[in-house]
Design an enzyme around this catalytic site. Structure first.
Site, short mmCIF file in Angstrom:
data_model
loop_
_atom_site.label_atom_id
_atom_site.label_comp_id
_atom_site.label_asym_id
_atom_site.label_seq_id
_atom_site.Cartn_x
_atom_site.Cartn_y
_atom_site.Cartn_z
CG ASP A 331 -1.82 1.13 1.33
OD1 ASP A 331 -2.44 1.45 0.30
OD2 ASP A 331 -1.95 1.73 2.41
CG ASP A 529 -4.07 0.59 7.02
OD1 ASP A 529 -4.66 -0.51 6.89
OD2 ASP A 529 -4.61 1.66 6.73
CG ASP A 533 -4.63 -1.93 2.93
OD1 ASP A 533 -5.32 -1.54 1.99
OD2 ASP A 533 -3.73 -1.24 3.45
#
Length: 632
Positions: A331, A529, A533
């Site tokens: 991410d 995180d 996600d």
């Protein structure tokens, strides 16, 4: 008196901890005495001494073997050793049988010591938890009370040099906190009023007062201990296979020994004593002790190593899978980047007042939790622009916000949300130029069209650049998933050194992208995180949560980094690859030793004592080799 009792209790605890080693050494000493008796013709006394050595040295392992057999209804290596010792004594080889028991008991004691060495990491963690705390109530002097009596809402005083007894929020004071027990990071962190501190960490220089926010059983520190304990008890697929294989292998060994009790006498002309003796040697050297010990010590040591460095594995299976990763999807926000963007440019429609427009936009964004929203709010505060009350909002996940007050309606978000054509044409296509500079652009639209454009930029972490380079050196491709537009994504990816990226990626579509990567690369890791996600983390071969010292991340993913440092992933992968290498070394070595000893026994060049030394020596060597995982 109390000191004397404490010393006595410590002595008793030490004896209990080392009782296997004491029994093994005593067995060896009695065996030596029995051999001297036998040499001097005291046969009866020697046999009694040998029997004593059998019982003292073999009791623990024999009990373990029988109980395990009854519980799991399968044979094990402990029973093979007991049968070999009994068989040796039946044919008059008392000394060899006693030596077998002695070395087997000694190797068992050393194995227990080696296994406990990795578990001591947990004991060391648990010892970091204070047992007492300074409780503050009103204007009274602080009272020292047991930590077990504390409850949520209590105010606690922590003096310089003391460990923080509970999770809490600072009410008064500023200090540097050593959070190495939580994050593995040796550099202290400065904490001020309003910031959170965690149990088990150390207050270095200032006096602080905290408000206890969690009960002792739910502190981040306790969750870490529980997580590592759980990981150490969870067996990897390789370990599970070895343990299933053990039962079948032991049956095969007993069958081979049964055949060797008769066939060599008739086929090779061996006498009955030699035939029986060689069958007993086979019983010893063919036992899979070293093979069984090839995996677990290395896995436990690797898990302990990770915990010490702020990397928490939720089990050996995830540790194994890390070594097979071919691609790591990351991410962007908070992982590759700092996660706290700042406003760089604001363009307001010509017919609007800039200050009033920013006030409206900041008022809308103040009700959202997204980092971009917080950046706009912080900009307004910095410019001393007051927000407006009475604006209602509706969150549209992945796109932006709808807002309205009594007179106006607004849309705030991506170009596609507010109208891509209008957004593109606004201010002579300023958004395109800003995006090429790696900035994220959002728009505010009112009834008359695009009212304002705000550009923000999130900086790439320095450690992320290093981490991407390290991952590439390990042969792992890195792909970035982000909701930003393609131009912004390309700029960030270029700065971080990432070759692959997917732009305009909604949270719900990350799962589909991970599935596509799995088809191409087979083993794919996902870093996020740990909250938004979660579906993608669960879909990937290995989900890695950037914990940042938050306990929420402990509930998601397979691996948790207690500090937002992407380079820890490279460390974890190297740890996994080294563990796999050591496991393979152990398995090949143990199989080679077993084969060599079996052949040597069949051609009668190895006797029982040397067979025992070769067998048990190989077991100890694979355990010590596994313990190399305590250091990388």
């Amino acid at each position: 008196m109390n000191t004397s009792n404490r010393e006595n209790n410590n002595l008793i605890e030490n004896i209990k901890e080392h009782k296997e080693l004491i029994a093994a050494l005593l067995s060896g000493f009695i065996t030596l005495l029995a051999w001297r008796m036998e040499s001097n013709g005291l046969i009866t006394a020697a046999i009694i001494a040998y029997l004593s050595a059998f019982v003292i040295g073999g009791y623990a392992k024999a009990k373990e073997g029988f109980l395990d057999t009854i519980e799991n209804k399968t044979l094990n290596v402990e029973l093979l050793m007991v049968l070999a010792a009994i068989g040796s004594s039946i044919i008059g080889y008392w000394t060899e049988g006693a030596i077998l028991i002695f070395i087997f008991a000694l190797s068992g004691a050393l194995e227990s010591y080696a296994m406990n060495k990795s578990h001591r990491e947990i004991s060391a963690l648990m010892n970091l938890q204070p047992e007492e705390a300074w409780l503050v109530r009103g204007t009274f002097e602080p009272m020292k009370v047991p930590v077990s009596t504390l409850k949520v809402g209590d105010h606690l005083l922590i003096k310089p040099g003391e460990r923080i007894p509970a999770d809490g929020q600072i009410l008064k004071g500023t200090s540097s906190i050593d959070e190495s027990a939580i994050s593995g990071e040796s550099m202290p962190v400065t904490k001020q009023v309003g910031e959170h501190v965690y149990a088990g960490t150390v207050n270095l220089n200032g006096t602080i007062t905290i408000n206890m926010t969690k009960p002792n059983s739910e502190t981040l520190f306790q969750k870490i201990i529980n997580l590592v304990q759980s990981a150490q008890s969870e067996k990897s697929p390789s370990q599970q296979f070895i343990e299933r294989f053990e039962g079948t292998y032991v049956k095969f060994v007993l069958l081979a020994v049964g055949l060797m009790l008769f066939l060599p006498h008739y086929l090779l002309g061996w006498d009955w004593t030699t035939t029986f003796y060689r069958a007993m040697v086979l019983l010893v050297v063919a036992s899979p002790c070293a093979l069984v010990a090839s995996i677990m010590p290395a896995t436990l040591a690797a898990i302990s190593n990770g915990a010490r460095n702020g990397i928490l594995f939720k089990g050996g299976v995830h540790l194994e899978q890390l070594s097979a990763l071919n691609l790591l999807a990351v991410d962007k926000t908070g992982t590759l980047t700092v996660g706290t963007p700042t406003v760089t440019d604001i363009i307001v429609r010509e017919d609007l007042n800039e200050k009033d427009t920013i006030a409206t936009l900041a008022s809308i964004e103040s009700q959202a939790n997204h980092p971009l929203a917080q950046a706009i709010v912080n900009y307004a505060k910095k410019e001393k622009i007051n927000t407006i009350q009475g604006i209602e909002i509706e969150d549209v996940p992945g796109w932006g916000l709808k807002a309205h007050d009594q007179n106006h309606s607004y849309l705030v978000g991506k170009p596609e949300f507010v109208g891509k054509l209008e957004a593109t044409n606004f201010a002579n296509n300023a958004a395109e130029k800003l995006a090429e500079e790696g900035k994220t652009v959002i728009f505010m639209k009112d009834e008359r069209g695009i009212a304002a454009l705000v550009a923000m930029k999130d900086t790439v972490r320095d450690e992320a650049k290093v981490a991407v380079k390290l991952l590439k050196e390990l042969g792992i491709e890195v792909a970035m998933l982000t909701g930003d537009n393609e131009k912004t994504a390309r700029t960030i990816a270029s700065e971080a050194g990432v070759n692959k990226f997917i732009a305009e990626c909604l949270p719900e579509t990350k799962v589909n992208h991970i599935k596509n990567y799995l088809q191409t690369y087979r083993n794919v890791g996902m870093v996020g995180d740990g909250i938004n996600d979660a579906p993608a983390l669960a879909t990937a071969s290995v989900g890695i949560a950037m914990g940042g010292g938050t306990d929420v991340a402990l509930e998601t993913a397979d691996v948790v980094l207690m500090k937002n440092d992407l380079s820890k992933i490279a460390y974890a992968i190297r740890l996994s690859k080294k563990m796999q290498k050591i496991v393979k070394q152990n398995i090949l070595f143990s199989i080679a030793v077993i084969c060599l000893l079996i052949i040597s026994n069949f051609i009668q060049v190895v006797d029982l004592p040397f067979g025992v030394i070769g067998h048990e020596g190989s077991t100890i060597l694979v355990i010590l080799n596994g313990l190399r995982m305590l250091k990388l």
